[in-house]
Design an enzyme around this catalytic site. Structure first.
Site, PDB file in Angstrom:
ATOM      1  N   TRP A 131       0.806  -1.222   0.000  1.00 13.22           N
ATOM      2  CA  TRP A 131       0.000   0.000   0.000  1.00 13.22           C
ATOM      3  C   TRP A 131       0.840   1.273   0.000  1.00 13.22           C
ATOM      4  O   TRP A 131       0.330   2.348  -0.274  1.00 13.22           O
ATOM      5  CB  TRP A 131      -0.903   0.030   1.246  1.00 13.22           C
ATOM      6  CG  TRP A 131      -0.164  -0.249   2.527  1.00 13.22           C
ATOM      7  CD1 TRP A 131      -0.085  -1.446   3.182  1.00 13.22           C
ATOM      8  CD2 TRP A 131       0.628   0.672   3.293  1.00 13.22           C
ATOM      9  NE1 TRP A 131       0.710  -1.327   4.306  1.00 13.22           N
ATOM     10  CE2 TRP A 131       1.155  -0.040   4.387  1.00 13.22           C
ATOM     11  CE3 TRP A 131       0.948   2.028   3.149  1.00 13.22           C
ATOM     12  CZ2 TRP A 131       1.984   0.559   5.345  1.00 13.22           C
ATOM     13  CZ3 TRP A 131       1.768   2.627   4.086  1.00 13.22           C
ATOM     14  CH2 TRP A 131       2.275   1.894   5.174  1.00 13.22           C
ATOM     15  N   ARG A 140       6.390  -1.030 -11.428  1.00  7.76           N
ATOM     16  CA  ARG A 140       7.717  -1.641 -11.364  1.00  7.76           C
ATOM     17  C   ARG A 140       7.656  -3.137 -11.654  1.00  7.76           C
ATOM     18  O   ARG A 140       8.662  -3.743 -12.040  1.00  7.76           O
ATOM     19  CB  ARG A 140       8.344  -1.387  -9.983  1.00  7.76           C
ATOM     20  CG  ARG A 140       9.841  -1.597  -9.954  1.00  7.76           C
ATOM     21  CD  ARG A 140      10.481  -0.905  -8.783  1.00  7.76           C
ATOM     22  NE  ARG A 140      10.230  -1.574  -7.519  1.00  7.76           N
ATOM     23  CZ  ARG A 140      10.624  -1.093  -6.339  1.00  7.76           C
ATOM     24  NH1 ARG A 140      11.243   0.067  -6.277  1.00  7.76           N
ATOM     25  NH2 ARG A 140      10.385  -1.750  -5.229  1.00  7.76           N
ATOM     26  N   LYS A 155      -2.608  -8.441  -7.494  1.00  2.00           N
ATOM     27  CA  LYS A 155      -3.355  -8.208  -6.267  1.00  2.00           C
ATOM     28  C   LYS A 155      -2.751  -7.019  -5.531  1.00  2.00           C
ATOM     29  O   LYS A 155      -1.709  -7.128  -4.891  1.00  2.00           O
ATOM     30  CB  LYS A 155      -3.339  -9.432  -5.349  1.00  2.00           C
ATOM     31  CG  LYS A 155      -4.371  -9.299  -4.194  1.00  2.00           C
ATOM     32  CD  LYS A 155      -3.921  -9.987  -2.943  1.00  2.00           C
ATOM     33  CE  LYS A 155      -2.851  -9.262  -2.195  1.00  2.00           C
ATOM     34  NZ  LYS A 155      -3.290  -7.922  -1.671  1.00  2.00           N
ATOM     35  N   SER A 210       6.378  -7.417   3.572  1.00  2.00           N
ATOM     36  CA  SER A 210       7.180  -7.715   4.747  1.00  2.00           C
ATOM     37  C   SER A 210       7.970  -9.007   4.577  1.00  2.00           C
ATOM     38  O   SER A 210       7.587  -9.913   3.828  1.00  2.00           O
ATOM     39  CB  SER A 210       6.275  -7.835   5.983  1.00  2.00           C
ATOM     40  OG  SER A 210       5.519  -9.040   5.931  1.00  2.00           O
ATOM     41  N   GLU A 231      10.818  -8.647  -2.794  1.00  2.00           N
ATOM     42  CA  GLU A 231      11.365  -7.374  -2.322  1.00  2.00           C
ATOM     43  C   GLU A 231      10.768  -7.168  -0.947  1.00  2.00           C
ATOM     44  O   GLU A 231       9.594  -6.834  -0.812  1.00  2.00           O
ATOM     45  CB  GLU A 231      11.005  -6.243  -3.290  1.00  2.00           C
ATOM     46  CG  GLU A 231      11.869  -5.000  -3.099  1.00  2.00           C
ATOM     47  CD  GLU A 231      11.332  -4.074  -2.044  1.00  2.00           C
ATOM     48  OE1 GLU A 231      11.860  -4.102  -0.910  1.00  2.00           O
ATOM     49  OE2 GLU A 231      10.391  -3.333  -2.339  1.00  2.00           O
ATOM     50  N   ARG A 259      10.320  10.810   3.539  1.00  2.00           N
ATOM     51  CA  ARG A 259       9.536  10.570   2.320  1.00  2.00           C
ATOM     52  C   ARG A 259       8.442   9.551   2.640  1.00  2.00           C
ATOM     53  O   ARG A 259       8.700   8.503   3.220  1.00  2.00           O
ATOM     54  CB  ARG A 259      10.455  10.062   1.207  1.00  2.00           C
ATOM     55  CG  ARG A 259       9.779   9.910  -0.145  1.00  2.00           C
ATOM     56  CD  ARG A 259      10.817   9.683  -1.231  1.00  2.00           C
ATOM     57  NE  ARG A 259      11.499   8.402  -1.065  1.00  2.00           N
ATOM     58  CZ  ARG A 259      11.258   7.331  -1.823  1.00  2.00           C
ATOM     59  NH1 ARG A 259      10.376   7.393  -2.792  1.00  2.00           N
ATOM     60  NH2 ARG A 259      11.922   6.217  -1.622  1.00  2.00           N
ATOM     61  N   CYS A 265      10.275   0.941   2.536  1.00  8.60           N
ATOM     62  CA  CYS A 265      11.259  -0.091   2.887  1.00  8.60           C
ATOM     63  C   CYS A 265      12.679   0.442   2.804  1.00  8.60           C
ATOM     64  O   CYS A 265      13.590  -0.104   3.427  1.00  8.60           O
ATOM     65  CB  CYS A 265      11.084  -1.314   1.996  1.00  8.60           C
ATOM     66  SG  CYS A 265      11.152  -0.951   0.231  1.00  8.60           S
ATOM     67  N   GLU A 361      12.109  -2.724  11.732  1.00  6.56           N
ATOM     68  CA  GLU A 361      11.731  -1.745  10.712  1.00  6.56           C
ATOM     69  C   GLU A 361      10.648  -0.843  11.302  1.00  6.56           C
ATOM     70  O   GLU A 361       9.550  -1.309  11.607  1.00  6.56           O
ATOM     71  CB  GLU A 361      11.221  -2.469   9.458  1.00  6.56           C
ATOM     72  CG  GLU A 361      10.957  -1.543   8.295  1.00  6.56           C
ATOM     73  CD  GLU A 361      10.626  -2.305   7.019  1.00  6.56           C
ATOM     74  OE1 GLU A 361      10.865  -1.752   5.937  1.00  6.56           O
ATOM     75  OE2 GLU A 361      10.128  -3.439   7.107  1.00  6.56           O
TER      76      GLU A 361
END
Length: 459
Positions: A131, A140, A155, A210, A231, A259, A265, A361
Site C-alpha cells: 500500500w 515496477r 493483487k 514484509s 522485495e 519521504r 522499505c 523496521e
C-alpha cells in the site's frame, strides 16, 4: 460483495471496490492463460509502443492520480505527485528494454557446434503489491512483465486498490489486449495468492511486502518450484561521518527518513552519527523536523498519517519502548487536531546500541540516533542486522564514503544522497531483504527464462 477504502487522514470512505474471492482469482488466471500465447508472440516493438503510451497517459493524468493516491494512502501531494512521475518512468524504461531482449551466439570451446542463447517469457505471473507506493510498486512489476511477454494477475493491497484499478484502465486505453493484465481486489489476500500459487499455470510470483509474509510465500512457492522475486523489509542505516557536509547530510536525512512519512522499505531507520558532529547534526536535523507540518494532504501538509490505527499503535509502542530503554526525545513536530492516524515526526537520541528500535523496521516518521567513533566499530553496528536493503553514507572524502558503502551489507547504498530508487538501477536487497532485482535490465530478466540451442556446426 464490496469493501470500503478509507482515507487515513480523515477516516472517511473514498471509494468501494469488489471484494473478490477464489472464483475470481481462478478466473483471472484463466484470462491470463488464454491471453499468453498471443501476447508472447506480439512483436517487441508493439509491446514497447503500448508501454510508452501508458507512460504518456500517466503523465497526462498525473495530477488526478496524485490526488487519488493522497486520498487512499494519505501521503502529501508533493510525495504523491513525485510517486506518479517515478511510477510512469517504469513504463517508459521497460518500453525501451522491450525491444532490446538480448541474447548470445558463439562457437563452443570444443568446436563442432554453435551455441544460441535466447530469453523467453516465464509465463503467467502473479504480482502482489503493498500500500505504501500504490502506483510505483504496480508499474515496477507490470512494466517488465509486459516487456518480457508475460501476462499477469495483480493483487494490490486492500488499503490502496483504487490506484491499481486506475492504472489498469490506462493500460487498456494504451491498447493492452484483454486478459493480459487482470487486477483482483480482495480482503482475502492469503486465499487469493494461495490459489494462484497452487495453480500450475502460474509460473512466477513477484511480491513486495514484509519479510514475514515473504517467507510464507517462498515456502508455498517451493511446493511447485515457482520462479520467485521477493522485495522484502529493510532497516536502512544512515551514516554521518566526522568529515561530512552537515547541511547536505541533514537535507539527505529529511528525504531518506520522511519521504512518505517514513513508510518506505528504503527509509532511513538507524542513524549512526560520528560523536564529534553529533550535537551539530542533531541541532540542525531536529530544527528541520520540528518545522514539518503534519496533517491532511488536502491541507497542504508535508507529512500525512500512518496507514492504519494498527500502524499508529505499533509506532507508538516502538518509541515508548525505546524511551523506556534509555532513549530521549530531542525534537518533535506538532500534531494536528484531526481524526486521522497521525504520529509526530520524532528524533530520538541516546538510543542504546542494543535497543529493539535499532533492530526493527520502524515504518514511521521516527529517527533513532546513536553514535560511533571508529569505522570498524561503525561497520560492526551497521551490519548487525538481518536486513540488507538500503543504506546511506555521508562523508566529505568520496574514497572513504565508497569504502564504507562497499563494506555495508546492503543491495543499494546512497553516497552523499538520500534517495536510491531509479528505474534504470537494480532495486533489491541482500540477506532477509529479498531475492532478485527490480528495475534496470535485471528487472526484465526476472520475468524471463534463459534457453540455449546447441546447433550442429560441422567444421
Amino acid at each position: 460483495m464490496t469493501f470500503s477504502v478509507l482515507d487515513p487522514a480523515s477516516l472517511l470512505v473514498v471509494g468501494t471496490v469488489p471484494d473478490q474471492g477464489l472464483t475470481d482469482a481462478r478466473s483471472a488466471v484463466d484470462a491470463a492463460a488464454r491471453a499468453f500465447p498471443a501476447w508472447r508472440r506480439t512483436p517487441p516493438r508493439r509491446r514497447s509502443e503500448i508501454l510508452h503510451r501508458a507512460f504518456e497517459l500517466m503523465i497526462r493524468d498525473r495530477d488526478e492520480l496524485a490526488r487519488l493516491i493522497s486520498r487512499e494512502n494519505g501521503k502529501s501531494l508533493p510525495d504523491a505527485t513525485g510517486e506518479v512521475t517515478y511510477a510512469a518512468e517504469f513504463f517508459r524504461w521497460f518500453a525501451e528494454e522491450a525491444v532490446r531482449p538480448g541474447g548470445d551466439f558463439g562457437e563452443s570451446p570444443a568446436g563442432g557446434t554453435r551455441t544460441l542463447v535466447t530469453h523467453r517469457p516465464v509465463g503467467v505471473a502473479a504480482l502482489v503489491t503493498p500500500w505504501n507506493f500504490p502506483a510505483a510498486m504496480i508499474t515496477r512489476k507490470i512494466g517488465p512483465a509486459l516487456a518480457a511477454g508475460c501476462t499477469a494477475v495483480v493483487k494490490p493491497a486492500a488499503e490502496t486498490p483504487l490506484t491499481a484499478l486506475a492504472i489498469a484502465r490506462l493500460l487498456t486505453e494504451a491498447g493492452l489486449p484483454d486478459g493480459v493484465i487482470t487486477v483482483v481486489t480482495t480482503t482475502d489476500s492469503s486465499g487469493v495468492v494461495g490459489a494462484w500459487l497452487n495453480d500450475e499455470r502460474v509460473r512466477k510470483i513477484s511480491f513486495t511486502g514484509s519479510t514475514a509474509v515473504g517467507r510464507v510465500l517462498l515456502r508455498h512457492a517451493a511446493g511447485r518450484v515457482v520462479n520467485s522475486s521477493m522485495e522484502l523489509g529493510g532497516n536502512a542505516p544512515f551514516i554521518v561521518a566526522d568529515d561530512a557536509d552537515l547541511d547536505a547530510a541533514v537535507a539527505g536525512a529529511m528525504i531518506a527518513k520522511f519521504r512518505n512519512g517514513g513508510q518506505a522499505c528504503t527509509a532511513a531507520n538507524r542513524f549512526y552519527v560520528h560523536s564529534s558532529v553529533l550535537e551539530a547534526f542533531v541541532s540542525r536535523f531536529g530544527a528541520e523536523v520540528e518545522n514539518l507540518t503534519v496533517g491532511s494532504a488536502a491541507d497542504g501538509a508535508a507529512i500525512g498519517p500512518l496507514i492504519s490505527a494498527a500502524a499508529l499503535r505499533r509506532v507508538t509502542r516502538t518509541v515508548d519502548e525505546a524511551v523506556a530503554a534509555g532513549a530521549r526525545i530531542s525534537h518533535r513536530a506538532t500534531l494536528p487536531d484531526a481524526p486521522g492516524h497521525f504520529y509526530p515526526p520524532t528524533v530520538l537520541v541516546d538510543v542504546p546500541v542494543g535497543a529493539a528500535i535499532l533492530k526493527e523496521e520502524i515504518f514511521g516518521p521516527v529517527a533513532a540516533i546513536t553514535t560511533w567513533t571508529s569505522d570498524d566499530e561503525l561497520l560492526d553496528l551497521v551490519n548487525d542486522s538481518e536486513y540488507g536493503l538500503a543504506a546511506y553514507v555521508y562523508s566529505g572524502d568520496l574514497a572513504r564514503a565508497l569504502r564504507l558503502g562497499e563494506a555495508v551489507d546492503a543491495g543499494m547504498v546512497g553516497i552523499n544522497r538520500g534517495l536510491v530508487s531509479d528505474p534504470s538501477a537494480p532495486f533489491g536487497g541482500v540477506k532477509q531483504s529479498g531475492l532478485g532485482r527490480e528495475g534496470a535490465r535485471d528487472g526484465l530478466r526476472e520475468f524471463q527464462e534463459t534457453q540455449y540451442l546447441s546447433v550442429d556446426w560441422p567444421a
